[in-house]
Every structure is written in structure tokens, then in C-alpha cells.
Design an enzyme around this catalytic site. Sequence first.
Site, mmCIF file in Angstrom:
data_model
loop_
_atom_site.group_PDB
_atom_site.id
_atom_site.type_symbol
_atom_site.label_atom_id
_atom_site.label_comp_id
_atom_site.label_asym_id
_atom_site.label_seq_id
_atom_site.Cartn_x
_atom_site.Cartn_y
_atom_site.Cartn_z
ATOM 1 N N THR A 244 0.850 -1.201 0.000
ATOM 2 C CA THR A 244 0.000 0.000 0.000
ATOM 3 C C THR A 244 0.884 1.249 0.000
ATOM 4 O O THR A 244 1.969 1.238 0.587
ATOM 5 C CB THR A 244 -0.894 -0.021 1.260
ATOM 6 O OG1 THR A 244 -1.705 -1.193 1.208
ATOM 7 C CG2 THR A 244 -1.804 1.201 1.333
ATOM 8 N N ALA B 140 7.855 1.529 2.272
ATOM 9 C CA ALA B 140 8.237 1.698 3.684
ATOM 10 C C ALA B 140 8.407 3.183 3.948
ATOM 11 O O ALA B 140 8.665 3.966 3.021
ATOM 12 C CB ALA B 140 9.538 0.966 3.984
ATOM 13 N N GLU C 241 -0.609 -5.090 6.246
ATOM 14 C CA GLU C 241 0.690 -5.258 5.572
ATOM 15 C C GLU C 241 1.573 -6.245 6.344
ATOM 16 O O GLU C 241 2.272 -7.062 5.756
ATOM 17 C CB GLU C 241 1.397 -3.904 5.471
ATOM 18 C CG GLU C 241 0.730 -2.961 4.479
ATOM 19 C CD GLU C 241 1.311 -1.552 4.514
ATOM 20 O OE1 GLU C 241 1.233 -0.878 3.485
ATOM 21 O OE2 GLU C 241 1.813 -1.127 5.565
HETATM 22 C C1 5RP Z 1 1.333 2.199 4.317
HETATM 23 C C2 5RP Z 1 2.811 2.094 4.281
HETATM 24 C C3 5RP Z 1 3.505 2.634 3.077
HETATM 25 O O1 5RP Z 1 4.179 1.582 2.466
HETATM 26 C C4 5RP Z 1 4.466 3.700 3.509
HETATM 27 O O2 5RP Z 1 3.717 4.699 4.179
HETATM 28 C C5 5RP Z 1 5.199 4.300 2.323
HETATM 29 O O3 5RP Z 1 4.314 5.067 1.569
HETATM 30 P P1 5RP Z 1 4.779 5.796 0.239
HETATM 31 O O4 5RP Z 1 5.244 4.741 -0.702
HETATM 32 O O5 5RP Z 1 3.522 6.507 -0.236
HETATM 33 O O6 5RP Z 1 5.882 6.773 0.589
HETATM 34 O O7 5RP Z 1 3.441 1.593 5.167
HETATM 35 O O8 5RP Z 1 0.829 1.795 5.553
#
Ligand code: 5RP
Length: 241
Positions: free
Chosen positions: A31, A88, A108
Site C-alpha cells: 500500500t 516503507a 501489511e
Molecule cells: C502504508 C505504508 C507505506 O508503504 C508507507 O507509508 C510508504 O508510503 P509511500 O510509498 O507513499 O511513501 O506503510 O501503511
Amino acid sequence: MTNLTADDRKRAAALKALDFIADGQIVGLGTGSTAAHFVKALGERVKAGLKITGVATSTAAEALAIEAGITLVGIDEVPHIDITVDGADEADRSFRLIKGGGAAHLREKIVAAASRRMIAILDDSKLVDALGRFPLPVEIVPFACKTTLRHIADAAVAAGCGGNFIRLRGGEAHPVITDNGNAIADLDCQSIPDPEALAAALSAIPGVVEHGLFLGLCSGLIIGTPSGVEVIEPAPHVPEA
Ligand code: 5RP
């Protein structure tokens, strides 16, 4: 010097992750914006003939995967997941992660723990020497949430963290509610000297559903940098003579 934006670097990492996917695999779909690049690119491969089945980590990932033409199954319908690719918020070189910036870390983590391998895709700004600059998301039950917030801050102090400012994401009037009907606390530690100790202390608090420390779950980092993509994998095990 290149002028790659953070999003360009995220996309480059996501595209590199396609090299880790093989025909016939069950693939956990992460996500967030980086994982979204991966899901879209994987969908293109599926249209070109790749046969994989996806397991979504959130309702957002599910919607994106359906739009991308990826066949999905529920996690309970498969005996295991071959590989999960997820974003992440922070990573160190020991493959320890902070996740949950998108409020999806509970699902996740369940998907990552059911996977034979999890790899994280990120841009280079998220690679740190010590975890904690990114406030640690903690999913909590809404009941007695102020009490739980206090216990979380106390646990952070006991685990030697600095800062330890805690807030309910969205505020009390409009708390962010997760796919699981819970709230999110963000714990700003500034630095986490002992992630394992903090993880154990948080897991022991009754109102805590799951924290965003991913320890021992990830075994590969794909990092988009201004000069290309860096892949960090564990050193091969050399048996003692
Ligand atoms: C969601 C997450 C995402 O992987 C994390 O927030 C990274 O997000 P992005 O790729 O938009 O920077 O842990 O719960």
C-alpha cells in the site's frame, strides 16, 4: 546530477522489483504511492502475459489491483504468499522498517508474515542509520485511546527512545480510522536505539493492535537514488569451517 523527483525514484525502485517476480507466483501487493507504482507496472506485465495472483494489503491496494487487471485472492484462500513487495516509511541496512504512514501496517504485516519473502521499495531519503526520524505508527483500538496513548509514550521512555511526543492521527474530533475500524497513534521518538525492545514493549500494551516496526520480516531493499537503483540483499550465509 539528475533531476529525479522523489516520486521518480520511487517509481524506479518499483520497476526494479518486477525482476523479483516469476510466473505462477502469489504476490503480496503493498500500500502507498511506491507500491502503487509497482501494482500498476505489474498489471502491465499481466496484460503482456505474466501469470500471477495478487493478495492485497488494503482496500486501496485492492482497488488499484483490480483496476490494473490483476487477479486477486484473499489471504485465507492461499497456503502461503511467494513474495510481497511493499513500500516503507523508513529502512535501515539491517532490513528493519517503519511502516504505517498510510495506516495499513496491520494488514501489511499479516501479509508480510505469511510471505516467503518480503522486499521493500523506497526512495533514498528513507534509508537511515537509525530508525525513528519518521513517527512510528501504532494501530490502537478506539476504546480508552487516551490511556493507550499514555502507555505507548511510557513504553517509549522505558525503551530508551528520545522525544516520545505522541498524537492521535487526525486528532480527537476526526481520528483516522483504518480498514480494520481502529485508530492510529503516531509516536515521534526522534530515534529508536533498540527497535526490538520498543516493539516488545508496544506489543505488551492491551490497547495496541499492531505497531509499524517490521523486524525480521523484510529481506531485501530496493532503493531509488538520483544515480540509479540500489538493491541491498542479505550477505550469503557462509558455513563455519
Ligand atoms: C502504508 C505504508 C507505506 O508503504 C508507507 O507509508 C510508504 O508510503 P509511500 O510509498 O507513499 O511513501 O506503510 O501503511
